[in-house]
Motif scaffolding. Structure first.
Motif, PDB file in Angstrom:
ATOM      1  N   LYS A  60       0.851  -1.189   0.000  1.00 55.20           N
ATOM      2  CA  LYS A  60       0.000   0.000   0.000  1.00 55.20           C
ATOM      3  C   LYS A  60       0.887   1.239   0.000  1.00 55.20           C
ATOM      4  CE  LYS A  60      -4.119  -1.911   2.253  1.00 55.20           C
ATOM      5  NZ  LYS A  60      -3.715  -3.301   2.278  1.00 55.20           N
ATOM      6  N   LEU A  61       0.347   2.316  -0.526  1.00 58.62           N
ATOM      7  CA  LEU A  61       1.084   3.578  -0.557  1.00 58.62           C
ATOM      8  C   LEU A  61       0.150   4.712  -0.158  1.00 58.62           C
ATOM      9  CD1 LEU A  61       0.211   5.310  -3.389  1.00 58.62           C
ATOM     10  CD2 LEU A  61       1.482   3.418  -4.409  1.00 58.62           C
ATOM     11  N   ASP A  62       0.761   5.782   0.347  1.00 54.96           N
ATOM     12  CA  ASP A  62       0.043   7.008   0.655  1.00 54.96           C
ATOM     13  C   ASP A  62       0.478   8.089  -0.328  1.00 54.96           C
ATOM     14  OD1 ASP A  62      -0.917   5.645   2.881  1.00 54.96           O
ATOM     15  OD2 ASP A  62       0.444   6.640   4.276  1.00 54.96           O
ATOM     16  N   ILE A  63      -0.421   9.018  -0.620  1.00 54.19           N
ATOM     17  CA  ILE A  63      -0.079  10.188  -1.424  1.00 54.19           C
ATOM     18  C   ILE A  63      -0.495  11.441  -0.668  1.00 54.19           C
ATOM     19  CG2 ILE A  63      -0.442  11.478  -3.555  1.00 54.19           C
ATOM     20  CD1 ILE A  63      -0.713   8.911  -5.056  1.00 54.19           C
ATOM     21  N   VAL A  64       0.461  12.331  -0.471  1.00 56.18           N
ATOM     22  CA  VAL A  64       0.222  13.645   0.112  1.00 56.18           C
ATOM     23  C   VAL A  64       0.189  14.638  -1.047  1.00 56.18           C
ATOM     24  CG1 VAL A  64       1.039  15.367   1.754  1.00 56.18           C
ATOM     25  CG2 VAL A  64       1.488  12.944   2.183  1.00 56.18           C
ATOM     26  N   TRP A  65      -0.962  15.279  -1.231  1.00 63.94           N
ATOM     27  CA  TRP A  65      -1.156  16.129  -2.394  1.00 63.94           C
ATOM     28  C   TRP A  65      -0.818  17.585  -2.091  1.00 63.94           C
ATOM     29  CZ3 TRP A  65      -2.541  14.135  -7.135  1.00 63.94           C
ATOM     30  CH2 TRP A  65      -2.967  12.796  -7.136  1.00 63.94           C
ATOM     31  N   PRO A  66      -0.321  18.320  -3.075  1.00 65.98           N
ATOM     32  CA  PRO A  66      -0.066  19.755  -2.884  1.00 65.98           C
ATOM     33  C   PRO A  66      -1.360  20.555  -2.968  1.00 65.98           C
ATOM     34  CG  PRO A  66       0.444  19.148  -5.134  1.00 65.98           C
ATOM     35  CD  PRO A  66       0.038  17.863  -4.429  1.00 65.98           C
ATOM     36  N   ASP A  67      -1.245  21.848  -2.769  1.00 65.97           N
ATOM     37  CA  ASP A  67      -2.439  22.696  -2.791  1.00 65.97           C
ATOM     38  C   ASP A  67      -3.026  22.834  -4.185  1.00 65.97           C
ATOM     39  OD1 ASP A  67      -2.098  23.107  -0.062  1.00 65.97           O
ATOM     40  OD2 ASP A  67      -0.929  24.952  -0.355  1.00 65.97           O
ATOM     41  N   ASP A  68      -2.177  22.830  -5.196  1.00 64.79           N
ATOM     42  CA  ASP A  68      -2.620  23.035  -6.572  1.00 64.79           C
ATOM     43  C   ASP A  68      -2.277  21.818  -7.424  1.00 64.79           C
ATOM     44  OD1 ASP A  68      -3.515  25.723  -6.036  1.00 64.79           O
ATOM     45  OD2 ASP A  68      -1.397  26.311  -6.013  1.00 64.79           O
ATOM     46  N   THR A  69      -2.445  21.918  -8.724  1.00 66.56           N
ATOM     47  CA  THR A  69      -2.114  20.821  -9.631  1.00 66.56           C
ATOM     48  C   THR A  69      -0.648  20.431  -9.439  1.00 66.56           C
ATOM     49  OG1 THR A  69      -3.703  21.632 -11.258  1.00 66.56           O
ATOM     50  CG2 THR A  69      -1.995  20.106 -12.044  1.00 66.56           C
ATOM     51  N   PRO A  70      -0.365  19.145  -9.229  1.00 66.46           N
ATOM     52  CA  PRO A  70       1.012  18.732  -8.932  1.00 66.46           C
ATOM     53  C   PRO A  70       1.972  19.013 -10.074  1.00 66.46           C
ATOM     54  CG  PRO A  70      -0.544  16.977  -8.405  1.00 66.46           C
ATOM     55  CD  PRO A  70      -1.298  18.015  -9.168  1.00 66.46           C
ATOM     56  N   ARG A  71       3.194  19.375  -9.702  1.00 72.43           N
ATOM     57  CA  ARG A  71       4.277  19.501 -10.682  1.00 72.43           C
ATOM     58  C   ARG A  71       4.709  18.136 -11.187  1.00 72.43           C
ATOM     59  NH1 ARG A  71       8.865  22.698  -7.621  1.00 72.43           N
ATOM     60  NH2 ARG A  71       9.947  22.286  -9.592  1.00 72.43           N
ATOM     61  N   GLY A  72       4.406  17.091 -10.442  1.00 68.09           N
ATOM     62  CA  GLY A  72       4.795  15.726 -10.752  1.00 68.09           C
ATOM     63  C   GLY A  72       4.680  14.901  -9.488  1.00 68.09           C
ATOM     64  N   MET A  83      13.684  -4.472   7.022  1.00 65.77           N
ATOM     65  CA  MET A  83      13.035  -5.377   7.980  1.00 65.77           C
ATOM     66  C   MET A  83      12.329  -4.635   9.124  1.00 65.77           C
ATOM     67  SD  MET A  83      16.477  -7.052   9.671  1.00 65.77           S
ATOM     68  CE  MET A  83      17.698  -6.040  10.539  1.00 65.77           C
ATOM     69  N   ARG A  84      12.247  -3.302   9.031  1.00 64.65           N
ATOM     70  CA  ARG A  84      11.579  -2.527  10.074  1.00 64.65           C
ATOM     71  C   ARG A  84      10.841  -1.341   9.460  1.00 64.65           C
ATOM     72  NH1 ARG A  84      16.543  -3.654  12.766  1.00 64.65           N
ATOM     73  NH2 ARG A  84      17.465  -1.679  12.074  1.00 64.65           N
ATOM     74  N   LEU A  85       9.879  -0.823  10.215  1.00 69.52           N
ATOM     75  CA  LEU A  85       9.178   0.430   9.942  1.00 69.52           C
ATOM     76  C   LEU A  85       8.201   0.308   8.772  1.00 69.52           C
ATOM     77  CD1 LEU A  85      12.255   2.798  10.427  1.00 69.52           C
ATOM     78  CD2 LEU A  85      10.602   2.051  12.157  1.00 69.52           C
ATOM     79  N   GLU A  86       7.460   1.383   8.541  1.00 70.92           N
ATOM     80  CA  GLU A  86       6.465   1.397   7.469  1.00 70.92           C
ATOM     81  C   GLU A  86       6.162   2.852   7.111  1.00 70.92           C
ATOM     82  OE1 GLU A  86       3.003   2.255   8.014  1.00 70.92           O
ATOM     83  OE2 GLU A  86       3.256   2.724  10.129  1.00 70.92           O
ATOM     84  N   LYS A  87       5.358   3.040   6.070  1.00 71.77           N
ATOM     85  CA  LYS A  87       5.133   4.364   5.503  1.00 71.77           C
ATOM     86  C   LYS A  87       4.576   5.359   6.505  1.00 71.77           C
ATOM     87  CE  LYS A  87       0.691   2.809   3.580  1.00 71.77           C
ATOM     88  NZ  LYS A  87      -0.196   3.457   4.551  1.00 71.77           N
ATOM     89  N   GLY A  88       3.801   4.888   7.493  1.00 65.72           N
ATOM     90  CA  GLY A  88       3.175   5.778   8.449  1.00 65.72           C
ATOM     91  C   GLY A  88       4.127   6.478   9.388  1.00 65.72           C
ATOM     92  N   HIS A  89       5.398   6.078   9.399  1.00 68.92           N
ATOM     93  CA  HIS A  89       6.393   6.768  10.223  1.00 68.92           C
ATOM     94  C   HIS A  89       6.885   8.072   9.587  1.00 68.92           C
ATOM     95  CE1 HIS A  89       6.769   2.771  12.132  1.00 68.92           C
ATOM     96  NE2 HIS A  89       7.294   3.417  13.162  1.00 68.92           N
ATOM     97  N   TRP A  90       6.597   8.287   8.298  1.00 73.67           N
ATOM     98  CA  TRP A  90       7.354   9.281   7.540  1.00 73.67           C
ATOM     99  C   TRP A  90       6.505  10.355   6.873  1.00 73.67           C
ATOM    100  CZ3 TRP A  90      12.004   8.029   9.008  1.00 73.67           C
ATOM    101  CH2 TRP A  90      12.271   6.678   9.301  1.00 73.67           C
ATOM    102  N   SER A 108       4.776   1.530   1.519  1.00 76.80           N
ATOM    103  CA  SER A 108       5.273   0.462   2.387  1.00 76.80           C
ATOM    104  C   SER A 108       5.634  -0.727   1.509  1.00 76.80           C
ATOM    105  CB  SER A 108       4.217   0.053   3.418  1.00 76.80           C
ATOM    106  OG  SER A 108       4.167   0.961   4.487  1.00 76.80           O
ATOM    107  N   TYR A 109       6.295  -1.711   2.108  1.00 71.86           N
ATOM    108  CA  TYR A 109       6.646  -2.932   1.389  1.00 71.86           C
ATOM    109  C   TYR A 109       6.751  -4.071   2.389  1.00 71.86           C
ATOM    110  CZ  TYR A 109      11.198  -0.921   2.803  1.00 71.86           C
ATOM    111  OH  TYR A 109      12.210  -0.339   3.496  1.00 71.86           O
ATOM    112  N   THR A 110       6.683  -5.278   1.905  1.00 70.00           N
ATOM    113  CA  THR A 110       6.789  -6.455   2.767  1.00 70.00           C
ATOM    114  C   THR A 110       8.189  -6.529   3.350  1.00 70.00           C
ATOM    115  OG1 THR A 110       5.226  -7.570   1.316  1.00 70.00           O
ATOM    116  CG2 THR A 110       6.412  -8.936   2.893  1.00 70.00           C
TER     117      THR A 110
END
Length: 291
Positions: A60-72, A83-90, A108-110
């Motif tokens: 699974k992945l998260d996307i944090v969007w900018p205020d306007d149309t993304p530059r990319g 072997m440790r941590l996940e996307k929610g830490h960052w 995140s990844y397995t």
């Protein structure tokens, strides 16, 4: 004949052992990231969580969007020695790039031992491909520590990325990346990673042929363990000899954990390296000035 290692490789990679109170950092990161997500949502800013890119629960992945149309799309791959941590830490580490107009993807990844490193590499390829299908424009890749390994593996000739996605990569930033996995064979953590020599060689960017001359920046703190500085310089030296526009930056006296703090700030040098425009000529000029 098997040669005994001359180095204490466990100590060479032992970041927490050499940074006071670092055992408290994972809980601190998780709490700070959760507060950042709450602030974004309270402010009505767009945040998409747990977008699947595969069938495994951690794909699974998260996307944090900018205020306007993304530059990319700017992708940040987390570390933790695979072997440790996940996307929610960052999540809050997306703020620098988000404030500069980029949609930021955090996958995140397995984790090992459930997944081998080559399988994680393939997962990150699928995560980036999924994100690329959701956001138009150029792709900026970054990763920290093991995430730096995974980001640079996308640039190798056996990249898991499909051609149209690979061609959108404008720049890659490896932060304190692991680019030569062979020393890990001599560590206690390999009981979890299950690396053998064949996989260690295949997963080492320093031994790989780049798929194209895509710009690359290798970034590391001057106060990190010497092995991380060596690996950063090693990839820079190896790929410079393969005509890749590459820059090496040893920043101040940062340790393995403080080196990424600048990603939270839009005006920091490391955020500029992540998402600001850079040309191959600029990288070649800076690399020549560093030598």
């Amino acid at each position: 004949m098997t040669l005994e290692p001359l180095c204490d490789w466990d100590d060479a990679f032992a970041n927490m052992k050499h940074v006071a109170n670092s055992g408290e950092l994972p809980a601190f990161w998780a709490a700070r990231a959760a507060a950042y997500r709450a602030d974004l949502q309270a402010g009505g800013q767009r945040l998409e969580l747990d977008i699947p890119y595969g069938n495994h629960p951690r794909e699974k992945l998260d996307i944090v969007w900018p205020d306007d149309t993304p530059r990319g799309i700017a992708v940040f791959v987390h570390g933790g020695f695979w072997m440790r941590l996940e996307k929610g830490h960052w999540t809050d580490f997306a703020e620098g790039a988000r404030a500069k107009g980029w949609a930021v993807c955090l996958p995140s990844y397995t984790l090992a031992p459930e997944a081998r490193i080559h399988e994680i590499t393939a997962q990150i390829g699928r995560a980036i491909s999924t994100a690329a299908g959701l956001v138009d424009g150029p792709i900026r890749l970054s990763g920290h520590s093991a995430g730096g390994h995974l980001a640079t593996r996308m640039l190798c000739s056996d990249t898991p990325l499909p051609g149209p996605v690979f061609e959108r990569i404008a720049h890659t930033l490896s932060i304190s990346g692991l680019h030569d996995l062979r020393p890990l064979l001599h560590t206690a953590m390999n009981r979890t990673l299950n690396l053998d020599l064949e996989e260690a060689r295949a997963e080492s960017a320093v031994l790989a042929q780049p798929a194209a001359a895509a710009p690359l920046t290798c970034w590391v703190g001057g106060g990190e363990r010497p092995e991380f500085i060596r690996q950063t310089r090693l990839l820079t030296d190896m790929w410079a000899g393969l005509d890749v526009p590459v820059r090496c930056e040893v920043e101040g006296d940062h340790n393995h954990f403080t080196i990424i703090e600048g990603l939270r700030e839009p005006d920091s040098p490391i955020t500029a390296a992540f998402v600001d425009s850079v040309t191959q000529d600029q990288l070649q000029h800076e690399a020549g000035a560093d030598t």
